[in-house]
Design a protein around this motif. Structure first.
Motif, PDB file in Angstrom:
ATOM      1  N   ALA A   1       0.828  -1.206   0.000  1.00  0.00           N
ATOM      2  CA  ALA A   1       0.000   0.000   0.000  1.00  0.00           C
ATOM      3  C   ALA A   1       0.864   1.258   0.000  1.00  0.00           C
ATOM      4  N   HIS A   2       0.397   2.283  -0.709  1.00  0.00           N
ATOM      5  CA  HIS A   2       1.098   3.567  -0.711  1.00  0.00           C
ATOM      6  C   HIS A   2       1.141   4.183   0.696  1.00  0.00           C
ATOM      7  N   ALA A   3       0.038   4.049   1.412  1.00  0.00           N
ATOM      8  CA  ALA A   3      -0.122   4.701   2.712  1.00  0.00           C
ATOM      9  C   ALA A   3      -0.592   3.663   3.727  1.00  0.00           C
ATOM     10  N   VAL A   4       0.084   3.583   4.867  1.00  0.00           N
ATOM     11  CA  VAL A   4      -0.261   2.599   5.890  1.00  0.00           C
ATOM     12  C   VAL A   4      -0.471   3.307   7.228  1.00  0.00           C
ATOM     13  N   VAL A   5      -1.605   3.043   7.837  1.00  0.00           N
ATOM     14  CA  VAL A   5      -1.916   3.547   9.173  1.00  0.00           C
ATOM     15  C   VAL A   5      -1.584   2.451  10.180  1.00  0.00           C
ATOM     16  N   GLU A   6      -0.743   2.764  11.164  1.00  0.00           N
ATOM     17  CA  GLU A   6      -0.413   1.813  12.228  1.00  0.00           C
ATOM     18  C   GLU A   6      -1.073   2.322  13.505  1.00  0.00           C
ATOM     19  N   ALA A   7      -2.078   1.573  13.976  1.00  0.00           N
ATOM     20  CA  ALA A   7      -2.908   2.052  15.087  1.00  0.00           C
ATOM     21  C   ALA A   7      -2.953   1.069  16.248  1.00  0.00           C
ATOM     22  N   VAL A   8      -1.872   0.324  16.445  1.00  0.00           N
ATOM     23  CA  VAL A   8      -1.820  -0.651  17.542  1.00  0.00           C
ATOM     24  C   VAL A   8      -0.706  -0.295  18.518  1.00  0.00           C
ATOM     25  N   GLY A   9       0.532  -0.240  18.014  1.00  0.00           N
ATOM     26  CA  GLY A   9       1.638   0.180  18.864  1.00  0.00           C
ATOM     27  C   GLY A   9       2.536  -0.925  19.361  1.00  0.00           C
ATOM     28  N   THR A  10       2.352  -2.161  18.891  1.00  0.00           N
ATOM     29  CA  THR A  10       3.227  -3.252  19.294  1.00  0.00           C
ATOM     30  C   THR A  10       4.330  -3.448  18.256  1.00  0.00           C
TER      31      THR A  10
ATOM     32  N   GLN B   1       4.994  -6.213  16.719  1.00  0.00           N
ATOM     33  CA  GLN B   1       4.453  -6.998  15.613  1.00  0.00           C
ATOM     34  C   GLN B   1       3.650  -6.132  14.654  1.00  0.00           C
ATOM     35  N   SER B   2       2.832  -5.232  15.202  1.00  0.00           N
ATOM     36  CA  SER B   2       2.008  -4.396  14.321  1.00  0.00           C
ATOM     37  C   SER B   2       2.870  -3.465  13.480  1.00  0.00           C
ATOM     38  N   MET B   3       3.960  -2.950  14.064  1.00  0.00           N
ATOM     39  CA  MET B   3       4.825  -2.075  13.281  1.00  0.00           C
ATOM     40  C   MET B   3       5.585  -2.860  12.223  1.00  0.00           C
ATOM     41  N   ARG B   4       6.001  -4.068  12.553  1.00  0.00           N
ATOM     42  CA  ARG B   4       6.672  -4.902  11.550  1.00  0.00           C
ATOM     43  C   ARG B   4       5.724  -5.192  10.386  1.00  0.00           C
ATOM     44  N   THR B   5       4.468  -5.461  10.712  1.00  0.00           N
ATOM     45  CA  THR B   5       3.481  -5.685   9.661  1.00  0.00           C
ATOM     46  C   THR B   5       3.327  -4.431   8.813  1.00  0.00           C
ATOM     47  N   ALA B   6       3.249  -3.276   9.473  1.00  0.00           N
ATOM     48  CA  ALA B   6       3.073  -2.016   8.743  1.00  0.00           C
ATOM     49  C   ALA B   6       4.220  -1.782   7.769  1.00  0.00           C
ATOM     50  N   VAL B   7       5.446  -1.996   8.218  1.00  0.00           N
ATOM     51  CA  VAL B   7       6.598  -1.795   7.332  1.00  0.00           C
ATOM     52  C   VAL B   7       6.536  -2.770   6.160  1.00  0.00           C
ATOM     53  N   SER B   8       6.158  -4.003   6.455  1.00  0.00           N
ATOM     54  CA  SER B   8       6.179  -5.054   5.425  1.00  0.00           C
ATOM     55  C   SER B   8       5.111  -4.867   4.356  1.00  0.00           C
ATOM     56  N   ILE B   9       4.022  -4.165   4.695  1.00  0.00           N
ATOM     57  CA  ILE B   9       2.950  -4.003   3.707  1.00  0.00           C
ATOM     58  C   ILE B   9       2.995  -2.637   3.025  1.00  0.00           C
ATOM     59  N   THR B  10       4.018  -1.820   3.358  1.00  0.00           N
ATOM     60  CA  THR B  10       4.143  -0.512   2.729  1.00  0.00           C
ATOM     61  C   THR B  10       4.865  -0.635   1.396  1.00  0.00           C
TER      62      THR B  10
ATOM     63  N   ARG C   1      14.045   0.916   1.015  1.00  0.00           N
ATOM     64  CA  ARG C   1      12.776   0.953   0.295  1.00  0.00           C
ATOM     65  C   ARG C   1      12.146   2.345   0.295  1.00  0.00           C
ATOM     66  N   ASN C   2      12.876   3.338   0.792  1.00  0.00           N
ATOM     67  CA  ASN C   2      12.379   4.720   0.793  1.00  0.00           C
ATOM     68  C   ASN C   2      11.024   4.856   1.484  1.00  0.00           C
ATOM     69  N   ILE C   3      10.890   4.228   2.639  1.00  0.00           N
ATOM     70  CA  ILE C   3       9.648   4.296   3.410  1.00  0.00           C
ATOM     71  C   ILE C   3       9.758   5.418   4.443  1.00  0.00           C
ATOM     72  N   ALA C   4       8.791   6.310   4.441  1.00  0.00           N
ATOM     73  CA  ALA C   4       8.757   7.407   5.415  1.00  0.00           C
ATOM     74  C   ALA C   4       7.914   7.000   6.627  1.00  0.00           C
ATOM     75  N   LEU C   5       8.275   7.523   7.775  1.00  0.00           N
ATOM     76  CA  LEU C   5       7.548   7.251   9.024  1.00  0.00           C
ATOM     77  C   LEU C   5       7.182   8.588   9.649  1.00  0.00           C
ATOM     78  N   ARG C   6       5.871   8.815   9.802  1.00  0.00           N
ATOM     79  CA  ARG C   6       5.393  10.063  10.387  1.00  0.00           C
ATOM     80  C   ARG C   6       4.278   9.740  11.381  1.00  0.00           C
ATOM     81  N   GLY C   7       4.082  10.616  12.322  1.00  0.00           N
ATOM     82  CA  GLY C   7       2.981  10.392  13.261  1.00  0.00           C
ATOM     83  C   GLY C   7       3.384  10.758  14.663  1.00  0.00           C
TER      84      GLY C   7
ATOM     85  N   GLY D   1       8.605   3.590  -1.445  1.00  0.00           N
ATOM     86  CA  GLY D   1       8.279   4.992  -1.659  1.00  0.00           C
ATOM     87  C   GLY D   1       7.055   5.449  -0.893  1.00  0.00           C
ATOM     88  N   GLY D   2       6.449   4.553  -0.135  1.00  0.00           N
ATOM     89  CA  GLY D   2       5.253   4.896   0.614  1.00  0.00           C
ATOM     90  C   GLY D   2       5.566   5.444   1.998  1.00  0.00           C
ATOM     91  N   ALA D   3       4.525   5.583   2.810  1.00  0.00           N
ATOM     92  CA  ALA D   3       4.695   6.167   4.143  1.00  0.00           C
ATOM     93  C   ALA D   3       3.797   5.472   5.147  1.00  0.00           C
TER      94      ALA D   3
END
Length: 347
Positions: free
Chosen positions: A239-248, A250-259, A286-292, A262-264
């Motif tokens: 996905a171009h854009a991934v919302v991570e709304a758990v905070g563990t 595992q959830s962040m690893r999933t978020a990175v893996s599905i981005t 992979r040029n992944i940005a992290l914001r939030g 060039g996405g964020a």
């Protein structure tokens, strides 16, 4: 007055506490009509975030102004108002830049020495900068009150995550987490024009709300299986854009893996269990940005409020259980056991 206090893990009590009073000229006292229990409150409930015995709790509320200090001019007695989950002075450098959660004189409801939202009333510092006035007629509309209550935290936090992820027309958004914030992230992504929204969640009642909020696809798998499922839906790219709304972790690893490269990622899940950190080399390659981070919801309320009032967005379905103030301990138990998504407290 009566208010919720925390004494030990799984030990929530509704107790008599001193009535709030105006201490400073910029204060207001607000009688609480609606408050709620946040998923982040569960970290304290489970003992994973330290609290003092007897400390107040709750950071989402709306209500009626009962009293104001001599310098308050923006709201007055009898006004219906909503409070963001942190108070702020509105004039420091951070507030002027819109980062009200970093206010030099700000604070968090329920912190030591302050009132919590899960009670009968709250003293609000910097009332003019913190409180947002609502239409008086909303006080008699239960559904609208529920929708407006989400502006104190979860709707603004979902919006913050969607903005950080870069949700917009023409992109695919994936949302990791089916709690109230994740669901509001779906709603925010839809509002921002996302063409495709993939909700990751295992609970059918919650993913049904996600579809109602605009999700086009649901992935029920977890871990590597979830990554495979999202990539299958996105031609192997993610996905171009991934919302991570758990905070563990595992959830962040999933978020990175599905981005997608060039996405964020827009991350708003309160971090827990992620002490090993992120592999920055993966994000670099992979040029992944992290914001939030902590959402400055006071900045977002004026933008989101008109859309709630005219029905463009309706976040109220995130509340699936309502209790009275004396029932708050049962509300915590219900959320901890995942028999409730988000509990509203009606005074």
């Amino acid at each position: 007055m009566r208010a919720t206090t925390i004494h030990a893990p799984f030990d929530m009590r509704v107790a008599d506490v001193p009535d709030p009073v105006v201490r400073n000229p910029g204060d207001a006292v607000v009688r609480v009509l609606r408050s709620c229990i946040c998923g982040s409150d569960l970290w304290a409930y489970r003992g994973e975030s330290a609290r003092q015995a007897g400390q107040r709790i709750g950071h989402e509320f709306l209500g009626i102004v009962e009293e104001t200090g001599a310098e308050v001019t923006g709201v007055g007695r009898g006004d219906l108002v909503v409070a963001p989950f942190m108070w702020s002075d509105g004039v420091c450098d951070y507030c002027r830049e819109g980062l009200t959660t970093s206010c030099e004189h700000g604070g968090f409801w329920g912190s030591v020495g302050s009132d919590g939202g899960q009670g009968e009333a709250v003293r609000v510092p910097f009332a003019d900068a913190t409180l947002v006035a609502l239409p008086a007629e909303a006080a008699s509309d239960d559904r609208l009150l529920a929708a407006l209550l989400t502006l104190s935290d979860v709707m603004g936090t979902g919006h913050h995550a969607a903005l950080g992820a870069g949700a917009r027309a023409g992109v695919t958004v994936a949302v990791v987490g089916d709690g109230a914030v994740g669901l509001c992230g779906v709603l925010a992504a839809k509002r921002l024009g996302a063409d495709r929204i993939i909700a990751l969640g295992r609970h059918e009642a919650r993913t049904d709300i996600a579809r109602r909020f605009g999700a086009t696809d649901v992935v029920a798998e977890r871990g590597d299986a979830a990554v495979d499922a999202v990539r299958e839906l996105t031609r192997g790219q993610g996905a171009h854009a991934v919302v991570e709304a758990v905070g563990t972790e595992q959830s962040m690893r999933t978020a990175v893996s599905i981005t997608r490269d060039g996405g964020a990622i827009g991350f708003v899940g309160v971090p827990h269990g992620s002490g090993t950190g992120l592999d920055l080399s993966v994000m670099f390659d992979r040029n992944i940005a992290l914001r939030g981070g902590v959402a400055p919801v006071r900045t977002y309320i004026p933008e989101l409020l008109p859309d709630v009032l005219d029905g463009t967005i309706d976040p109220s379905p995130v509340f699936d259980l309502t209790v009275g103030l004396e029932g708050v301990p049962d509300g915590y138990k219900a959320m901890d056991e995942r028999t409730a998504l988000k509990v509203m407290v009606a005074n």
